[in-house]
Design a protein around this motif. Structure first.
Motif, PDB file in Angstrom:
ATOM      1  N   TYR A 297       0.895  -1.271   0.019  1.00 39.56           N
ATOM      2  CA  TYR A 297      -0.032  -0.114  -0.007  1.00 39.56           C
ATOM      3  C   TYR A 297       0.835   0.990   0.085  1.00 39.56           C
ATOM      4  O   TYR A 297       1.991   1.305   0.655  1.00 39.56           O
ATOM      5  CB  TYR A 297      -0.986  -0.169   1.142  1.00 39.56           C
ATOM      6  CG  TYR A 297      -1.918   1.154   1.508  1.00 39.56           C
ATOM      7  CD1 TYR A 297      -2.355   1.761   0.237  1.00 39.56           C
ATOM      8  CD2 TYR A 297      -1.866   1.769   2.678  1.00 39.56           C
ATOM      9  CE1 TYR A 297      -3.279   2.847   0.620  1.00 39.56           C
ATOM     10  CE2 TYR A 297      -2.594   3.192   2.715  1.00 39.56           C
ATOM     11  CZ  TYR A 297      -3.541   3.478   1.647  1.00 39.56           C
ATOM     12  OH  TYR A 297      -4.074   4.535   2.034  1.00 39.56           O
TER      13      TYR A 297
ATOM     14  N   ALA B 290       0.886   5.517   0.095  1.00 39.33           N
ATOM     15  CA  ALA B 290      -0.086   6.566   0.329  1.00 39.33           C
ATOM     16  C   ALA B 290       0.872   7.580   1.283  1.00 39.33           C
ATOM     17  O   ALA B 290       1.684   7.212   2.121  1.00 39.33           O
ATOM     18  CB  ALA B 290      -1.184   6.115   1.177  1.00 39.33           C
TER      19      ALA B 290
ATOM     20  N   TRP C 149      -2.101   2.397  -4.824  1.00 35.29           N
ATOM     21  CA  TRP C 149      -1.477   3.463  -4.726  1.00 35.29           C
ATOM     22  C   TRP C 149      -2.652   4.707  -4.741  1.00 35.29           C
ATOM     23  O   TRP C 149      -3.221   4.746  -5.582  1.00 35.29           O
ATOM     24  CB  TRP C 149      -0.753   3.804  -5.992  1.00 35.29           C
ATOM     25  CG  TRP C 149       0.304   5.131  -5.917  1.00 35.29           C
ATOM     26  CD1 TRP C 149       0.266   6.061  -4.857  1.00 35.29           C
ATOM     27  CD2 TRP C 149       1.159   5.493  -6.937  1.00 35.29           C
ATOM     28  NE1 TRP C 149       1.274   6.992  -5.189  1.00 35.29           N
ATOM     29  CE2 TRP C 149       1.796   6.624  -6.369  1.00 35.29           C
ATOM     30  CE3 TRP C 149       1.292   5.007  -8.189  1.00 35.29           C
ATOM     31  CZ2 TRP C 149       2.780   7.479  -7.144  1.00 35.29           C
ATOM     32  CZ3 TRP C 149       2.201   5.892  -8.959  1.00 35.29           C
ATOM     33  CH2 TRP C 149       2.899   6.914  -8.413  1.00 35.29           C
ATOM     34  N   LEU C 150      -2.543   5.227  -3.508  1.00 39.54           N
ATOM     35  CA  LEU C 150      -3.429   6.435  -3.348  1.00 39.54           C
ATOM     36  C   LEU C 150      -2.641   7.546  -4.093  1.00 39.54           C
ATOM     37  O   LEU C 150      -1.649   8.340  -3.194  1.00 39.54           O
ATOM     38  CB  LEU C 150      -3.457   6.858  -1.724  1.00 39.54           C
ATOM     39  CG  LEU C 150      -4.189   8.254  -1.471  1.00 39.54           C
ATOM     40  CD1 LEU C 150      -5.837   8.145  -2.215  1.00 39.54           C
ATOM     41  CD2 LEU C 150      -4.634   8.239  -0.002  1.00 39.54           C
TER      42      LEU C 150
ATOM     43  N   GLN D  69      -8.301   3.474   4.133  1.00 42.87           N
ATOM     44  CA  GLN D  69      -6.951   3.090   4.443  1.00 42.87           C
ATOM     45  C   GLN D  69      -6.876   2.075   5.663  1.00 42.87           C
ATOM     46  O   GLN D  69      -6.330   1.004   5.512  1.00 42.87           O
ATOM     47  CB  GLN D  69      -6.189   4.380   4.888  1.00 42.87           C
ATOM     48  CG  GLN D  69      -4.738   3.926   5.545  1.00 42.87           C
ATOM     49  CD  GLN D  69      -3.892   5.052   5.533  1.00 42.87           C
ATOM     50  OE1 GLN D  69      -3.425   5.616   4.620  1.00 42.87           O
ATOM     51  NE2 GLN D  69      -3.334   5.399   6.934  1.00 42.87           N
TER      52      GLN D  69
ATOM     53  N   SER E 261       5.177   4.741   3.271  1.00 45.31           N
ATOM     54  CA  SER E 261       4.277   5.815   3.919  1.00 45.31           C
ATOM     55  C   SER E 261       5.263   7.002   4.389  1.00 45.31           C
ATOM     56  O   SER E 261       6.451   6.762   4.518  1.00 45.31           O
ATOM     57  CB  SER E 261       3.757   5.402   5.275  1.00 45.31           C
ATOM     58  OG  SER E 261       3.151   6.268   5.984  1.00 45.31           O
TER      59      SER E 261
END
Length: 254
Positions: free
Chosen positions: A76, A78, A106-107, A138, A152
Protein backbone atom coordinates in the motif's frame (compact mmCIF):
# COMPACT_ATOMS: atom_id res chain seq x y z
CA UNK A 1 -1.06 13.48 27.96
CA UNK A 2 0.39 11.91 24.82
CA UNK A 3 -1.35 10.22 21.89
CA UNK A 4 0.71 7.05 22.26
CA UNK A 5 1.12 4.15 24.68
CA UNK A 6 3.80 2.41 26.70
CA UNK A 7 3.66 -0.62 24.40
CA UNK A 8 5.09 1.58 21.65
CA UNK A 9 7.09 4.27 23.44
CA UNK A 10 7.62 3.37 27.08
CA UNK A 11 11.25 4.63 27.40
CA UNK A 12 10.32 7.91 25.74
CA UNK A 13 7.31 8.48 27.98
CA UNK A 14 9.52 7.81 30.99
CA UNK A 15 12.12 10.23 29.63
CA UNK A 16 9.53 12.99 29.17
CA UNK A 17 8.32 12.52 32.73
CA UNK A 18 11.87 12.71 34.08
CA UNK A 19 12.68 15.81 32.06
CA UNK A 20 9.48 17.70 32.86
CA UNK A 21 9.35 16.61 36.52
CA UNK A 22 5.65 15.90 36.27
CA UNK A 23 3.35 12.93 35.60
CA UNK A 24 3.10 11.75 31.99
CA UNK A 25 0.27 9.65 30.55
CA UNK A 26 0.22 7.80 27.24
CA UNK A 27 -3.51 7.72 26.50
CA UNK A 28 -3.49 6.48 22.91
CA UNK A 29 -3.26 5.65 20.18
CA UNK A 30 -6.45 7.67 19.69
CA UNK A 31 -8.06 5.85 16.77
CA UNK A 32 -11.72 5.23 15.85
CA UNK A 33 -13.56 2.91 18.23
CA UNK A 34 -14.26 0.50 15.39
CA UNK A 35 -10.51 0.02 14.97
CA UNK A 36 -10.32 -1.67 18.37
CA UNK A 37 -13.44 -3.80 17.84
CA UNK A 38 -12.53 -5.49 14.58
CA UNK A 39 -9.25 -7.20 15.38
CA UNK A 40 -8.54 -9.99 12.91
CA UNK A 41 -10.95 -8.81 10.21
CA UNK A 42 -10.96 -5.95 7.68
CA UNK A 43 -12.27 -2.63 8.95
CA UNK A 44 -15.05 -1.06 6.92
CA UNK A 45 -14.26 2.59 6.36
CA UNK A 46 -17.91 3.46 5.75
CA UNK A 47 -18.82 2.14 9.22
CA UNK A 48 -16.45 4.69 10.75
CA UNK A 49 -16.99 7.75 8.57
CA UNK A 50 -20.56 8.99 8.28
CA UNK A 51 -19.86 11.11 5.21
CA UNK A 52 -18.31 9.42 2.20
CA UNK A 53 -15.55 11.30 0.41
CA UNK A 54 -15.01 11.49 -3.31
CA UNK A 55 -12.97 8.60 -4.68
CA UNK A 56 -12.30 6.88 -7.99
CA UNK A 57 -12.81 3.47 -6.30
CA UNK A 58 -15.56 2.22 -4.05
CA UNK A 59 -14.77 0.32 -0.89
CA UNK A 60 -16.37 -2.78 -2.39
CA UNK A 61 -14.12 -2.58 -5.46
CA UNK A 62 -11.02 -2.32 -3.26
CA UNK A 63 -11.94 -5.28 -1.06
CA UNK A 64 -12.89 -7.46 -4.03
CA UNK A 65 -9.49 -6.80 -5.60
CA UNK A 66 -7.69 -7.53 -2.31
CA UNK A 67 -9.69 -10.73 -1.79
CA UNK A 68 -8.17 -12.16 -4.97
CA UNK A 69 -4.58 -11.49 -3.92
CA UNK A 70 -2.36 -13.85 -1.89
CA UNK A 71 -1.71 -13.14 1.76
CA UNK A 72 0.86 -10.38 2.36
CA UNK A 73 1.41 -9.82 -1.36
CA UNK A 74 0.19 -6.21 -1.68
CA UNK A 75 2.10 -3.01 -1.01
CA UNK A 76 0.00 0.00 0.00
CA UNK A 77 1.42 3.38 -1.04
CA UNK A 78 0.05 6.61 0.42
CA UNK A 79 1.37 9.94 1.61
CA UNK A 80 -1.65 11.28 3.46
CA UNK A 81 -3.73 14.31 2.57
CA UNK A 82 -1.41 17.16 3.49
CA UNK A 83 1.95 16.36 1.87
CA UNK A 84 3.15 14.82 -1.36
CA UNK A 85 6.21 14.11 -3.42
CA UNK A 86 7.78 16.52 -5.84
CA UNK A 87 7.35 15.67 -9.50
CA UNK A 88 10.86 14.23 -9.93
CA UNK A 89 10.40 11.77 -7.06
CA UNK A 90 6.88 10.93 -8.13
CA UNK A 91 8.28 9.81 -11.49
CA UNK A 92 10.92 7.69 -9.70
CA UNK A 93 8.24 6.10 -7.52
CA UNK A 94 6.06 5.28 -10.51
CA UNK A 95 9.01 3.66 -12.29
CA UNK A 96 9.85 1.63 -9.17
CA UNK A 97 6.30 0.35 -8.78
CA UNK A 98 6.25 -0.62 -12.44
CA UNK A 99 9.55 -2.52 -12.12
CA UNK A 100 8.71 -4.22 -8.83
CA UNK A 101 6.93 -7.57 -9.07
CA UNK A 102 4.63 -6.87 -6.11
CA UNK A 103 0.98 -5.93 -6.46
CA UNK A 104 0.15 -2.50 -5.07
CA UNK A 105 -2.54 0.00 -4.16
CA UNK A 106 -1.44 3.58 -4.70
CA UNK A 107 -3.38 6.49 -3.27
CA UNK A 108 -2.45 9.17 -5.76
CA UNK A 109 -5.35 11.40 -4.83
CA UNK A 110 -3.29 14.22 -3.32
CA UNK A 111 -1.00 14.60 -6.31
CA UNK A 112 -1.34 17.65 -8.54
CA UNK A 113 -0.17 15.89 -11.69
CA UNK A 114 -3.57 14.77 -12.86
CA UNK A 115 -5.28 11.75 -14.35
CA UNK A 116 -2.92 11.35 -17.32
CA UNK A 117 -0.05 10.42 -15.01
CA UNK A 118 -1.97 7.69 -13.17
CA UNK A 119 -3.47 6.39 -16.43
CA UNK A 120 0.04 5.85 -17.83
CA UNK A 121 1.01 3.81 -14.78
CA UNK A 122 -2.16 1.73 -14.90
CA UNK A 123 -1.64 0.97 -18.59
CA UNK A 124 1.80 -0.50 -17.80
CA UNK A 125 0.95 -2.63 -14.75
CA UNK A 126 -2.61 -3.76 -15.50
CA UNK A 127 -4.35 -5.84 -12.84
CA UNK A 128 -1.26 -5.72 -10.65
CA UNK A 129 -2.42 -2.37 -9.26
CA UNK A 130 -5.28 -0.29 -7.96
CA UNK A 131 -4.60 3.42 -8.31
CA UNK A 132 -7.00 5.51 -6.28
CA UNK A 133 -7.69 9.16 -7.00
CA UNK A 134 -9.37 10.97 -4.14
CA UNK A 135 -10.07 9.17 -0.85
CA UNK A 136 -8.84 5.66 0.01
CA UNK A 137 -10.32 3.32 2.65
CA UNK A 138 -6.98 3.13 4.44
CA UNK A 139 -8.12 1.20 7.51
CA UNK A 140 -9.73 -1.42 5.27
CA UNK A 141 -6.54 -1.79 3.23
CA UNK A 142 -4.22 -2.00 6.24
CA UNK A 143 -6.44 -4.53 8.03
CA UNK A 144 -6.80 -6.86 5.03
CA UNK A 145 -4.60 -10.00 5.17
CA UNK A 146 -3.40 -9.45 1.59
CA UNK A 147 -1.60 -6.25 2.59
CA UNK A 148 2.04 -6.95 3.45
CA UNK A 149 3.67 -3.53 3.53
CA UNK A 150 3.01 0.21 3.64
CA UNK A 151 5.12 2.81 1.83
CA UNK A 152 4.26 5.83 3.95
CA UNK A 153 5.22 9.38 4.88
CA UNK A 154 4.92 8.21 8.52
CA UNK A 155 2.30 10.64 9.70
CA UNK A 156 1.40 9.54 13.22
CA UNK A 157 -2.12 8.26 12.49
CA UNK A 158 -0.94 6.28 9.46
CA UNK A 159 1.98 4.89 11.46
CA UNK A 160 -0.08 3.56 14.37
CA UNK A 161 -2.84 2.32 12.08
CA UNK A 162 -0.26 0.16 10.31
CA UNK A 163 1.57 -0.97 13.46
CA UNK A 164 -1.70 -1.95 15.12
CA UNK A 165 -2.48 -4.25 12.20
CA UNK A 166 0.99 -5.74 11.95
CA UNK A 167 1.91 -4.08 8.64
CA UNK A 168 5.62 -3.12 8.34
CA UNK A 169 6.47 0.28 6.87
CA UNK A 170 8.81 1.59 4.21
CA UNK A 171 9.38 5.04 5.65
CA UNK A 172 9.53 8.10 3.40
CA UNK A 173 9.11 11.07 5.78
CA UNK A 174 8.69 14.51 4.25
CA UNK A 175 8.10 17.09 6.97
CA UNK A 176 7.96 17.68 10.72
CA UNK A 177 7.43 14.83 13.15
CA UNK A 178 7.35 12.30 10.32
CA UNK A 179 11.14 11.98 10.59
CA UNK A 180 10.88 11.09 14.29
CA UNK A 181 8.03 8.68 13.63
CA UNK A 182 10.15 7.00 10.95
CA UNK A 183 13.03 6.68 13.39
CA UNK A 184 10.71 5.07 15.95
CA UNK A 185 9.54 2.54 13.34
CA UNK A 186 12.98 1.73 11.92
CA UNK A 187 15.39 2.03 14.86
CA UNK A 188 13.29 1.37 17.98
CA UNK A 189 10.42 -0.93 17.01
CA UNK A 190 12.34 -2.39 14.06
CA UNK A 191 9.25 -2.91 11.93
CA UNK A 192 10.34 -0.94 8.89
CA UNK A 193 13.08 0.40 6.65
CA UNK A 194 13.91 3.85 5.34
CA UNK A 195 13.23 4.19 1.64
CA UNK A 196 16.73 5.73 1.32
CA UNK A 197 19.54 6.60 3.70
CA UNK A 198 19.87 10.21 2.53
CA UNK A 199 16.44 11.79 2.21
CA UNK A 200 17.91 15.21 1.51
CA UNK A 201 18.61 13.95 -2.02
CA UNK A 202 16.12 12.86 -4.66
CA UNK A 203 15.14 9.25 -3.92
CA UNK A 204 15.90 7.11 -6.94
CA UNK A 205 13.98 4.25 -8.52
CA UNK A 206 16.56 1.61 -7.64
CA UNK A 207 16.50 2.62 -3.95
CA UNK A 208 12.71 2.30 -3.88
CA UNK A 209 12.73 -1.10 -5.62
CA UNK A 210 15.34 -2.39 -3.17
CA UNK A 211 13.38 -1.04 -0.21
CA UNK A 212 10.14 -2.65 -1.36
CA UNK A 213 11.85 -6.01 -1.81
CA UNK A 214 13.48 -5.88 1.63
CA UNK A 215 10.23 -4.87 3.29
CA UNK A 216 8.01 -7.48 1.69
CA UNK A 217 10.48 -10.38 2.07
CA UNK A 218 11.84 -9.83 5.60
CA UNK A 219 10.21 -12.62 7.61
CA UNK A 220 11.80 -11.58 10.90
CA UNK A 221 10.42 -8.07 10.50
CA UNK A 222 6.95 -9.44 9.81
CA UNK A 223 7.24 -11.57 12.95
CA UNK A 224 8.16 -8.52 15.03
CA UNK A 225 5.23 -6.63 13.53
CA UNK A 226 2.92 -9.52 14.43
CA UNK A 227 4.13 -9.47 18.05
CA UNK A 228 3.32 -5.79 18.35
CA UNK A 229 -0.05 -6.36 16.67
CA UNK A 230 -0.85 -8.96 19.33
CA UNK A 231 -0.63 -6.25 22.01
CA UNK A 232 -3.67 -4.63 20.37
CA UNK A 233 -5.67 -7.84 20.15
CA UNK A 234 -8.00 -7.04 23.05
CA UNK A 235 -8.68 -3.45 22.12
CA UNK A 236 -7.10 -0.24 23.31
CA UNK A 237 -3.68 -1.17 24.76
CA UNK A 238 -3.47 -2.09 28.41
CA UNK A 239 -1.36 1.01 28.92
CA UNK A 240 -4.46 3.05 28.17
CA UNK A 241 -5.19 2.60 31.87
CA UNK A 242 -3.31 5.89 31.85
CA UNK A 243 -6.81 7.37 31.53
CA UNK A 244 -7.61 5.91 34.94
CA UNK A 245 -4.34 7.19 36.38
CA UNK A 246 -5.12 10.67 35.07
CA UNK A 247 -8.60 10.55 36.61
CA UNK A 248 -7.16 9.45 39.96
CA UNK A 249 -4.58 12.22 39.77
CA UNK A 250 -7.30 14.83 39.25
CA UNK A 251 -9.62 13.39 41.91
CA UNK A 252 -6.81 13.39 44.47
CA UNK A 253 -6.51 17.14 44.02
CA UNK A 254 -10.21 18.04 44.21
Amino acid sequence: MFNTCADLECPFLDYMGDQMKMPVWGVGPLLPQQYWKTFGSPISDREIRQHTRESSCTEDEVIQWLDHKPRRSVLYVAFGTEVGLEEEELVELAAALEESTWDFIWLIGSTRFGADFSDRVESKVGDRSVIIKGWAPQLLILSHPSTGGFLSHCGWNSTVEAIGRGVPLLAWPIIGDQYYNAKLVVSHLQVGYRVAEDLSQVVKKDEIVTGIERLMCDEEMHERAALIKAKFEHGLPASSSAFDAFRDFINARL
